[in-house]
Design a protein around this motif. Structure first.
Motif, PDB file in Angstrom:
ATOM      1  N   ASP A   8       0.838  -1.201   0.000  1.00 23.46           N
ATOM      2  CA  ASP A   8       0.000   0.000   0.000  1.00 23.46           C
ATOM      3  C   ASP A   8       0.875   1.253   0.000  1.00 23.46           C
ATOM      4  N   ASP A   9       1.879   1.265   0.878  1.00 23.06           N
ATOM      5  CA  ASP A   9       2.744   2.439   0.996  1.00 23.06           C
ATOM      6  C   ASP A   9       3.544   2.674  -0.282  1.00 23.06           C
ATOM      7  N   TYR A  10       4.134   1.616  -0.827  1.00 20.13           N
ATOM      8  CA  TYR A  10       4.983   1.785  -2.011  1.00 20.13           C
ATOM      9  C   TYR A  10       4.155   2.099  -3.259  1.00 20.13           C
TER      10      TYR A  10
ATOM     11  N   VAL B 273      11.491  -6.509  -0.982  1.00 22.91           N
ATOM     12  CA  VAL B 273      10.806  -7.364  -1.960  1.00 22.91           C
ATOM     13  C   VAL B 273       9.454  -6.758  -2.328  1.00 22.91           C
ATOM     14  N   ALA B 274       8.753  -6.198  -1.341  1.00 25.78           N
ATOM     15  CA  ALA B 274       7.482  -5.535  -1.634  1.00 25.78           C
ATOM     16  C   ALA B 274       7.695  -4.373  -2.607  1.00 25.78           C
ATOM     17  N   ALA B 275       8.715  -3.553  -2.352  1.00 29.55           N
ATOM     18  CA  ALA B 275       8.996  -2.420  -3.233  1.00 29.55           C
ATOM     19  C   ALA B 275       9.398  -2.901  -4.630  1.00 29.55           C
ATOM     20  N   HIS B 276      10.170  -3.968  -4.680  1.00 27.55           N
ATOM     21  CA  HIS B 276      10.614  -4.534  -5.961  1.00 27.55           C
ATOM     22  C   HIS B 276       9.418  -4.926  -6.830  1.00 27.55           C
ATOM     23  N   GLU B 277       8.480  -5.654  -6.225  1.00 27.66           N
ATOM     24  CA  GLU B 277       7.331  -6.114  -7.021  1.00 27.66           C
ATOM     25  C   GLU B 277       6.390  -4.963  -7.356  1.00 27.66           C
TER      26      GLU B 277
ATOM     27  N   TRP C   1      15.012  -0.191 -11.855  1.00 24.63           N
ATOM     28  CA  TRP C   1      15.802  -0.081 -10.629  1.00 24.63           C
ATOM     29  C   TRP C   1      15.771   1.335 -10.065  1.00 24.63           C
ATOM     30  N   ALA C   2      15.667   2.316 -10.944  1.00 29.92           N
ATOM     31  CA  ALA C   2      15.511   3.695 -10.469  1.00 29.92           C
ATOM     32  C   ALA C   2      14.199   3.852  -9.718  1.00 29.92           C
ATOM     33  N   GLY C   3      13.155   3.153 -10.207  1.00 31.48           N
ATOM     34  CA  GLY C   3      11.866   3.184  -9.517  1.00 31.48           C
ATOM     35  C   GLY C   3      11.936   2.533  -8.154  1.00 31.48           C
ATOM     36  N   VAL C   4      12.636   1.407  -8.049  1.00 33.08           N
ATOM     37  CA  VAL C   4      12.808   0.746  -6.749  1.00 33.08           C
ATOM     38  C   VAL C   4      13.506   1.688  -5.782  1.00 33.08           C
TER      39      VAL C   4
ATOM     40  N   TYR D  11      11.903   2.948  -2.346  1.00 32.94           N
ATOM     41  CA  TYR D  11      12.463   2.210  -1.208  1.00 32.94           C
ATOM     42  C   TYR D  11      13.712   2.869  -0.637  1.00 32.94           C
ATOM     43  N   GLY D  12      14.568   3.365  -1.499  1.00 30.43           N
ATOM     44  CA  GLY D  12      15.871   3.866  -1.067  1.00 30.43           C
ATOM     45  C   GLY D  12      16.963   2.905  -1.532  1.00 30.43           C
ATOM     46  N   ASP D  13      18.100   2.942  -0.869  1.00 30.01           N
ATOM     47  CA  ASP D  13      19.228   2.088  -1.239  1.00 30.01           C
ATOM     48  C   ASP D  13      18.865   0.628  -0.943  1.00 30.01           C
TER      49      ASP D  13
END
Length: 228
Positions: A133-135, A181-185, A199-202, A206-208
């Motif tokens: 939800d957050d991402y 993993v949540a941010a990745h998906e 990867w720029a979106g991740v 998410y950050g680093d």
């Protein structure tokens, strides 16, 4: 047909597989379940393949030892939850209770694995849904349903219609790994690939991500050693 065995302490069961495509004998050790697969050309004599396996026995045992043994989930065993090792103890009442060093599981001892597995799946769904939800809000995208599975080949996935899937075993990893993993998906909602833009979106939401990604590569297979 009985699977061949390399004698010793402990004996090693080999899953022998013939392949029409194989040009030579090869060995593979699964980091998920410790299975040792011996693949050989279709017309090769089994004795030759076994001789090859015996010549590699030291290598096989070294890798199996590095993997560690499977852990049956039962009273007295320790399991990771949120990256912290907790000892399983008998619980009171009807719900699983998590303390600082213990996790109390009520009910009959022979139902501990089933009860604890169900509880962890419930907690995993709640944590992953909140993270998604957050991402998704940060990305400005919407996702569809979320499903939990006990996948072996991937920790998560995103379909073209926005459905997200995760391995519930992520709840055993440190929180930052689950969040990564949540941010990745979720990032796949914008980029269905692993391009630089993805990867720029991740990184944007998410950050680093390098540290949790590295943890998953190095330690993720250990989460499958716990037998629920």
């Amino acid at each position: 047909m009985t699977d061949p065995i390399l004698p010793g302490n402990p004996p090693i069961v080999l899953l022998m597989r013939r392949s029409a495509r194989a040009k030579r004998i090869s060995l593979r050790i699964s980091q998920l379940d410790g299975r040792v697969t011996l693949t050989m050309p279709a017309k090769l004599a089994e004795a030759e393949a076994m001789a090859f396996a015996r010549s590699k026995e030291a290598w096989i045992r070294k890798h199996l030892e590095a993997r560690g043994e499977d852990v049956p989930v039962a009273l007295g065993a320790e399991v990771p939850v949120g990256g912290q090792m907790l000892r399983i103890v008998p619980g009171q009442g009807r719900r699983v209770q998590i303390g600082q060093a213990e996790i109390a599981v009520p009910g009959a001892p022979d139902r501990v694995a089933v009860r604890l597995g169900a509880y962890l799946k419930e907690v995993a769904r709640d944590r992953l849904a909140g993270a998604c939800d957050d991402y998704a809000a940060l990305l400005g995208k919407r996702y569809g349903r979320i499903t939990m599975r006990d996948t072996r080949s991937r920790w998560g996935s995103c379909t073209s219609d926005g459905a997200l899937m995760f391995s519930w075993r992520l709840i055993m990893a440190p929180p930052e790994v689950l969040d990564y993993v949540a941010a990745h998906e979720v990032a796949h909602l914008a980029e269905m690939n692993h391009s630089a833009a993805f990867w720029a979106g991740v990184e944007r939401i998410y950050g680093d991500y390098q540290a949790p990604r590295k943890w998953l590569r190095q330690n993720g297979s250990d989460l499958h050693r716990y037998q629920f």
